[in-house]
Motif scaffolding. Sequence first.
Motif, PDB file in Angstrom:
ATOM      1  N   GLU A   1      55.425  62.017  89.092  1.00 46.22           N
ATOM      2  CA  GLU A   1      56.360  62.597  90.065  1.00 46.22           C
ATOM      3  C   GLU A   1      56.924  61.523  90.982  1.00 46.22           C
ATOM      4  OE1 GLU A   1      53.941  65.492  91.962  1.00 46.22           O
ATOM      5  OE2 GLU A   1      53.535  66.599  90.100  1.00 46.22           O
ATOM      6  N   ARG A   2      56.100  60.570  91.359  1.00 43.88           N
ATOM      7  CA  ARG A   2      56.532  59.536  92.307  1.00 43.88           C
ATOM      8  C   ARG A   2      57.219  58.368  91.606  1.00 43.88           C
ATOM      9  NH1 ARG A   2      53.313  58.575  97.802  1.00 43.88           N
ATOM     10  NH2 ARG A   2      54.663  57.020  98.774  1.00 43.88           N
ATOM     11  N   TRP A   3      56.771  58.056  90.375  1.00 42.34           N
ATOM     12  CA  TRP A   3      57.377  56.955  89.605  1.00 42.34           C
ATOM     13  C   TRP A   3      57.779  57.493  88.227  1.00 42.34           C
ATOM     14  CZ3 TRP A   3      53.046  56.075  92.730  1.00 42.34           C
ATOM     15  CH2 TRP A   3      53.202  55.138  93.749  1.00 42.34           C
ATOM     16  N   PRO A   4      58.809  58.299  88.168  1.00 44.82           N
ATOM     17  CA  PRO A   4      59.158  58.987  86.917  1.00 44.82           C
ATOM     18  C   PRO A   4      59.585  58.060  85.784  1.00 44.82           C
ATOM     19  CG  PRO A   4      60.894  59.274  88.565  1.00 44.82           C
ATOM     20  CD  PRO A   4      59.729  58.647  89.276  1.00 44.82           C
TER      21      PRO A   4
ATOM     22  N   ARG B   1      51.241  52.908  99.846  1.00 41.82           N
ATOM     23  CA  ARG B   1      52.188  51.934 100.420  1.00 41.82           C
ATOM     24  C   ARG B   1      52.109  50.615  99.651  1.00 41.82           C
ATOM     25  NH1 ARG B   1      50.422  54.174 105.414  1.00 41.82           N
ATOM     26  NH2 ARG B   1      48.913  52.483 105.684  1.00 41.82           N
ATOM     27  N   LEU B   2      50.894  50.233  99.249  1.00 43.24           N
ATOM     28  CA  LEU B   2      50.736  49.007  98.467  1.00 43.24           C
ATOM     29  C   LEU B   2      51.498  49.115  97.153  1.00 43.24           C
ATOM     30  CD1 LEU B   2      49.388  46.284  97.716  1.00 43.24           C
ATOM     31  CD2 LEU B   2      47.455  47.613  96.841  1.00 43.24           C
ATOM     32  N   LEU B   3      51.357  50.214  96.446  1.00 39.36           N
ATOM     33  CA  LEU B   3      52.036  50.381  95.162  1.00 39.36           C
ATOM     34  C   LEU B   3      53.550  50.367  95.326  1.00 39.36           C
ATOM     35  CD1 LEU B   3      49.802  53.060  93.373  1.00 39.36           C
ATOM     36  CD2 LEU B   3      49.740  50.567  93.165  1.00 39.36           C
ATOM     37  N   GLU B   4      54.024  50.854  96.449  1.00 39.64           N
ATOM     38  CA  GLU B   4      55.472  50.846  96.708  1.00 39.64           C
ATOM     39  C   GLU B   4      55.995  49.419  96.891  1.00 39.64           C
ATOM     40  OE1 GLU B   4      57.466  53.221  96.480  1.00 39.64           O
ATOM     41  OE2 GLU B   4      56.477  55.123  96.911  1.00 39.64           O
ATOM     42  N   ARG B   5      55.106  48.488  97.264  1.00 45.22           N
ATOM     43  CA  ARG B   5      55.534  47.111  97.555  1.00 45.22           C
ATOM     44  C   ARG B   5      55.701  46.278  96.287  1.00 45.22           C
ATOM     45  NH1 ARG B   5      50.895  45.001 101.098  1.00 45.22           N
ATOM     46  NH2 ARG B   5      52.027  43.004 100.852  1.00 45.22           N
ATOM     47  N   GLY B   6      55.087  46.703  95.176  1.00 42.19           N
ATOM     48  CA  GLY B   6      55.134  45.893  93.967  1.00 42.19           C
ATOM     49  C   GLY B   6      55.976  46.544  92.885  1.00 42.19           C
ATOM     50  N   ARG B   7      56.103  45.851  91.775  1.00 38.27           N
ATOM     51  CA  ARG B   7      56.814  46.381  90.616  1.00 38.27           C
ATOM     52  C   ARG B   7      55.769  46.815  89.582  1.00 38.27           C
ATOM     53  NH1 ARG B   7      61.352  43.356  86.747  1.00 38.27           N
ATOM     54  NH2 ARG B   7      61.853  45.200  85.491  1.00 38.27           N
TER      55      ARG B   7
ATOM     56  N   VAL C   1      44.313  39.983  97.098  1.00 41.19           N
ATOM     57  CA  VAL C   1      44.689  40.718  95.891  1.00 41.19           C
ATOM     58  C   VAL C   1      45.958  41.536  96.141  1.00 41.19           C
ATOM     59  CG1 VAL C   1      43.970  42.499  94.245  1.00 41.19           C
ATOM     60  CG2 VAL C   1      42.311  40.823  95.071  1.00 41.19           C
ATOM     61  N   GLU C   2      46.043  42.172  97.288  1.00 35.93           N
ATOM     62  CA  GLU C   2      47.230  42.966  97.611  1.00 35.93           C
ATOM     63  C   GLU C   2      48.480  42.086  97.657  1.00 35.93           C
ATOM     64  OE1 GLU C   2      46.254  44.935 101.245  1.00 35.93           O
ATOM     65  OE2 GLU C   2      45.116  46.539 100.249  1.00 35.93           O
ATOM     66  N   ALA C   3      48.330  40.889  98.218  1.00 32.27           N
ATOM     67  CA  ALA C   3      49.474  39.964  98.291  1.00 32.27           C
ATOM     68  C   ALA C   3      49.883  39.512  96.887  1.00 32.27           C
ATOM     69  CB  ALA C   3      49.123  38.767  99.169  1.00 32.27           C
ATOM     70  N   GLU C   4      48.898  39.282  96.001  1.00 27.88           N
ATOM     71  CA  GLU C   4      49.207  38.894  94.626  1.00 27.88           C
ATOM     72  C   GLU C   4      49.968  40.013  93.909  1.00 27.88           C
ATOM     73  OE1 GLU C   4      45.438  35.917  93.619  1.00 27.88           O
ATOM     74  OE2 GLU C   4      45.298  38.073  93.187  1.00 27.88           O
ATOM     75  N   PHE C   5      49.543  41.250  94.134  1.00 21.54           N
ATOM     76  CA  PHE C   5      50.247  42.371  93.507  1.00 21.54           C
ATOM     77  C   PHE C   5      51.677  42.472  94.026  1.00 21.54           C
ATOM     78  CE2 PHE C   5      51.606  46.830  93.986  1.00 21.54           C
ATOM     79  CZ  PHE C   5      51.737  47.163  92.643  1.00 21.54           C
ATOM     80  N   ALA C   6      51.830  42.436  95.332  1.00 20.59           N
ATOM     81  CA  ALA C   6      53.164  42.562  95.930  1.00 20.59           C
ATOM     82  C   ALA C   6      54.074  41.418  95.513  1.00 20.59           C
ATOM     83  CB  ALA C   6      53.046  42.629  97.457  1.00 20.59           C
ATOM     84  N   GLY C   7      53.476  40.249  95.269  1.00 21.10           N
ATOM     85  CA  GLY C   7      54.271  39.090  94.894  1.00 21.10           C
ATOM     86  C   GLY C   7      54.510  38.980  93.396  1.00 21.10           C
ATOM     87  N   GLY C   8      54.077  39.974  92.625  1.00 22.01           N
ATOM     88  CA  GLY C   8      54.282  39.940  91.175  1.00 22.01           C
ATOM     89  C   GLY C   8      53.417  38.933  90.453  1.00 22.01           C
ATOM     90  N   GLU C   9      52.247  38.595  91.038  1.00 22.55           N
ATOM     91  CA  GLU C   9      51.383  37.570  90.469  1.00 22.55           C
ATOM     92  C   GLU C   9      50.224  38.146  89.661  1.00 22.55           C
ATOM     93  OE1 GLU C   9      50.146  35.040  93.661  1.00 22.55           O
ATOM     94  OE2 GLU C   9      52.188  34.833  94.460  1.00 22.55           O
TER      95      GLU C   9
END
Length: 606
Positions: free
Chosen positions: A161-164, A124-130, A98-106
């Motif tokens: 604050e982190r993703w304004p 860190r996971l959230l930072e890897r995806g859009r 699931v983490e790889a799917e998120f990071a890969g935009g899937e």
Amino acid sequence: MESALDVLRRVFGYDAFRGSQQEIIEHVIAGGDALVLMPTGGGKSLCYQIPALVRPGTAVVISPLIALMQNQVDTLRELGVRAGFVNSTLDFDTRRTVEAEFAGGELDLLYLAPEALASAGTMRLLERGRIGLFAIDEAHCVSQWGHDFRPDYLNLSMLHERWPDVPRIALTATATSATHKEIATRLGLDGARHFVSSFDRPNIQYRIVAKQDPRRQLLEFLRGEHRGEAGIVYCLSRNSVEKIADFLKDNGIPALPYHAGLDARTRATNQDRFLREDGLVMVATIAFGMGIDKPDVRFVAHFDLPKSIEGYYQETGRAGRDGEPSVAWLAYGLQDVVQQRKMIDTSDGDAAHRRNLGQHLDAMLALCETVECRRGQLLAYFGQELGKPCDNCDTCLAPPESWDGTIAAQKLLSTVYRLDRERGQKFGAGQCIDILTGKKTDKVVQWHHDELSVFGVGTDLRDNEWRAVIRQLLAQRLLSVEGEYGTLVLTENSAEVLGRRRTVMLRREPERAVSAAKTAKASRQNAAAALPKESVGVFEHLRAWRAATAKEQAVPAYVIFHDATLRQIATDRPRTLSELSGVSGVGENKLAKFGQQILDALAELD
């Protein structure tokens, strides 16, 4: 970008938005923040699911409902939506996938629990995806004064604050004006657009009955009106849950228990059965229910008095999500009031906390004791006006009387006064009633209470009527309880009644309250009669197909199609996939997956 309406039609199979959905969705798609107050069954989920499919990136949904994430994701996947979740129930390999799917935009949507955001690994996971947007579901959990407070919700302001530049949408079905403001402040949504829909659920009939023999009353309610139908019975304690579940099973009603004292496997199994099987009754503490999207819950019954109107509204809202007639039933008695007052007096927290709990209880008691339209009073608590009587609550269908109970109140308060001031004694409701009605019980004689001047002055009322008087004096704070045994004591307001400076108006239960039950049953029968006679057999045939398909795919039946969709198919009898695609609730993915099966099922009847 594909338009919101196109997504609604293609994915969900609906031709038009309801209420303020379209305005909310277009605002979020354009990048705006939103705070949405909308009743259960009003379509809140679409307000973030459609923006998730239109905006680039993945929508991150913050949900407190770990036990239900799998069901939510299954429902979306049946629609062809790329959804996933990350929580403690996943094994290592599944989580990594699931983490790889998120990071890969899937993924279109990723569900997370609020507790997960405290983890460095999740961040860190959230930072890897859009991230396309943040959706904060059950936003009332941020309220420290609320019934569902979750401390981890207090940290969610850091998302902005982190993703304004990422839009946020917070949603809830339960919020007073004070809770509304608290959500906006604590989540940093003061600058967001606020969308407040009516909290009215006109298909739910509200009924509150005086406890006499509550088990018998509950059994008669279920047997007489809801035999074979799904519903929830709420109890205050784990012990009560177990006993009522056993009682119902012993009387032929399929019932399951649910409370925090059960092991996680049993809770998960019982919840899963309730969602997937027809006609089960879940007996539960308030640990069960938030996020349950089973559409055909026909009743919610409270065996004990809820602690607040917010809790009551949230719990009753789990009935009738499909818009069909449903009932919110509550049994309420003197002991409920005594128990709740004692719990408040002995609760942890400072005086302000206990005062807040008392205010919540006062509002709940006022709803129980009103002679006015219950729906109107319920909506008024949330700052909304109904405008006219609803004609679908017990006080509208069988209006109770209001009577001048000043003399009865004086007799009762005088009894409490004399026991305390003349004898230095405190007793509970039962002893006071025995004194007033002139019963020479062993306890009355032992304490020489038959020598009091108030002995026998209350024979004009029956025992149950005196209990109603005591209950209402407690509700009006003209009487209070104290100590482990719930003894009655006067309040600072009692003197106004004893000094004849205050009139006490009381509620008398209507003799024809049973007519409300008949009306509720008739309304459901009328709803069923709306299906043409020749279509009833087709509808049942489609339900059987759906049940078999759902079992084969290990998902709840409503995930395949809702009853409303099957009813329209049964009525229209489409002959082609093109005709079937015009049925409300048949989206592109479901048409491809189940369309031919439905046509084959219909052909079997030709």
